[in-house]
Structure formats: structure tokens, C-alpha cells
Write an enzyme that holds these catalytic residues in place. Sequence first.
Site, short mmCIF file in Angstrom:
data_model
loop_
_atom_site.label_atom_id
_atom_site.label_comp_id
_atom_site.label_asym_id
_atom_site.label_seq_id
_atom_site.Cartn_x
_atom_site.Cartn_y
_atom_site.Cartn_z
CB ALA A 1 -5.07 -40.03 -19.11
CD GLU B 1 -9.23 -32.00 -19.02
OE1 GLU B 1 -8.60 -30.93 -18.82
OE2 GLU B 1 -9.52 -32.40 -20.15
CB THR C 1 -10.97 -36.59 -17.79
OG1 THR C 1 -11.45 -36.10 -19.05
CG2 THR C 1 -9.60 -37.23 -18.01
CB THR D 1 -2.14 -33.99 -7.32
OG1 THR D 1 -1.75 -32.71 -6.79
CG2 THR D 1 -3.64 -34.14 -7.09
CG ASP D 2 0.99 -31.77 -3.37
OD1 ASP D 2 0.28 -31.37 -4.31
OD2 ASP D 2 2.00 -31.14 -2.97
CD GLU D 3 -3.28 -28.89 -6.65
OE1 GLU D 3 -4.38 -28.30 -6.60
OE2 GLU D 3 -2.49 -28.80 -7.60
CE LYS E 1 -5.09 -37.01 -10.28
NZ LYS E 1 -4.80 -37.97 -11.41
CG ASN F 1 2.75 -27.28 -7.51
OD1 ASN F 1 1.92 -27.97 -6.91
ND2 ASN F 1 2.50 -26.06 -7.93
N PRO G 1 1.40 -12.12 -14.04
CG PRO G 1 -0.40 -13.24 -15.00
CD PRO G 1 1.00 -12.78 -15.28
CG ASP H 1 -5.65 -15.58 -3.75
OD1 ASP H 1 -5.25 -16.32 -4.66
OD2 ASP H 1 -5.34 -15.72 -2.55
N PRO I 1 -10.54 -18.29 -6.09
CG PRO I 1 -12.71 -18.28 -6.98
CD PRO I 1 -11.26 -18.13 -7.36
#
Length: 351
Positions: free
Chosen positions: A81, A83, A99, A133-135, A162, A187, A213, A287, A289
Amino acid sequence: MKILVTGGAGFIGSAVVHHLMSATDASVVNVDALTYAANLASLAEVAGSSRYQFEKADIRDAAALDRLFATHQPDAVMHLAAESHVDRSIDGPAAFIETNLLGTYTLLEAARRYWSALSAERKAAFRFHHISTDEVYGSLGEIGAFTEATPYSPNSPYSASKAGSDHLVNAWHHTYGLPTVISNCSNNYGPRQFPEKLIPLMILNGLEGKPLPVYGQGQNIRDWLHVEDHARALWAVLTKGQPGESYNVGGAAERRNIDIVTTVCDLLDELVPAEKPRRALITYVQDRPGHDFRYAIDASRIHGELGWQPVETFETGIRKTIQWYLDNEAWWRPLRDQVYDGGRLGTLAAR
């Protein structure tokens, strides 16, 4: 084995539930607050099973979580769970803090209270699996890949929230002994993904002849992982992973965003021919930010230690994904109309 899955009505969560129901003998308790990106229609095929139960609850609600743990007595938690949309985190970061940070803290505390009261045998077998996540690692240059030892350097409100949740999970293991595992994925794409995300957005806009886009010049690079491969990896981490450890999960499919979009265009032209090639619909927009340039996963640890490998190549996975959307308009049409009616979907661009 009974598994409490948070966020099981979301994209990755529903894939996990489907995998658990079809490939294991586990029972599933799906806990979901049913926010905008959740869809119980994604679980229609399993909803009638005696091994499946749904509970509508918010992971920020400690009393509700205590009730769920006491009622269902799970052997493990798979915490999905969250966002998860970067653009939404830029527009409204508060929900991501609430969250992803407060919710994860509340869930960890509920799990700790429950786990502390278990018998010694059940305590040793219990697992809290946090899916991330890898982010959280930030942005890569043109070479190299994220490993489990890569320092965290998040660059968006989403990835920062995260990263914070990962640190909370790690702290609850080292401070309280809660047997946790963490996985960080690249991803995801595949069936039942909310239409605002890159690949379903490109598929559905392409089908309807709407603009496609793309941020900047589409040069940003991501590693793509089919969601069903991810679900298989998460089961391996849950059942074979070592408490206190983390595992990177990637699809070994690095692609520039513009290459993803042109691949979707070409496959749509093949499967559903139009008057003009759909590449003509590509529109470059300003792009976003803090747009990270490149993500790439070194998944050698999960390959070597847990024996997981992706089944799908990007070529096989993207074709299956497009075909799923072509065959399942009844699933995506209500979501598509809902988001377009809100005036948002047409403004989103390829990540």
C-alpha cells in the site's frame, strides 16, 4: 500460510494476489483503503475463493490494523500500500507523507504488537515484507547499476517518502527484532495498471488517436519489469529472503522513454491499424522538475541467492500487455472516463 497483503487492489498488489492464489496454496487477506488507483475489478477472478478475503481499511488506522491482525492471525505481511505516482507527489506531497511514512509506521507497530505475542515458533517464521522502489537510490549516470549497497539519494517527494519508509522498516528490524525483508524494484508494466502510468497511457491514447505526451526529448532511461515477473520475485523474497536484508528486483530491460513510446506505437499499428502511423501522435512537453536521468538494477543478488529470474523479455511482455488492454476495455474504460472527466490524464507525460 496466511498472508496479509496491503494495497492488494492496486496494480502490483493485485498481481501479487493473483500469483498467490494461482501458484501457491497460501490464503490471502487483502487490506486496501480503495483510494483512486485501487480497483476491486482487478480481483474479480479470485474474489469468490475460500482462500481470499477483502478488508477495507486504511493502514494509518491503528485500531483497524490491530483488529485485522487479531482476527486473521497472518503468518506474513506483504506491504504494498503506497501512493506511487511521481507527478502526483509533486502536485500534492502531503498524501505521500501520510500514507508512505505514517502508514508504514502504523503498520509496523501493529505488526510488532501482534508478532510480540506469538509463540516462539510462529515468531521465528513470521515475515514483514516491505515492497519499495529503485527510485530511492536517485539518479544514475550513463554507466553502472543500483545494488543493495547503493546509498539512498531520493529526488522527488514520492521517492523520499519511500526511502523514509525503507529506513523505518530497517529500524524496526534492528531495534525491535521484527523479521523484515525489503525489496526495491524497477519500473513495472503489465495488465491492470492505472491508466495514468506511462505504458497504459500511451496504449490508450494511441488507441483513441490522442496526443502521446513525452517529457523533454524522451531520453530518460528506466529498467522495465513485467508485473507478473515481479510478483514471482516477491514470493521468492518473502519465502527465501533473510530477515534484515534487501533485494533488488529488475527486468534487465533498460529503455529510453521515447523507445518505449515508439515500441507501443509500432505494435498498436500492427495490431490495430490506423490511417496514420501512431508515431505522429508523439508530442514533446516541458520536462518535469527533478526528473532523474537513469535507473538501472543490478539484480545479481536475487538471482544468485534466491534463484529468481524474469520470465518475460521486454519484447514478449509489452506485446502481451498491449493485447491485454485490447481485450479488456471493460476493465479500463470506467477508469479512463473517470480520469479524463477530471481533466488530468491528458496533461500527464511519459515518465
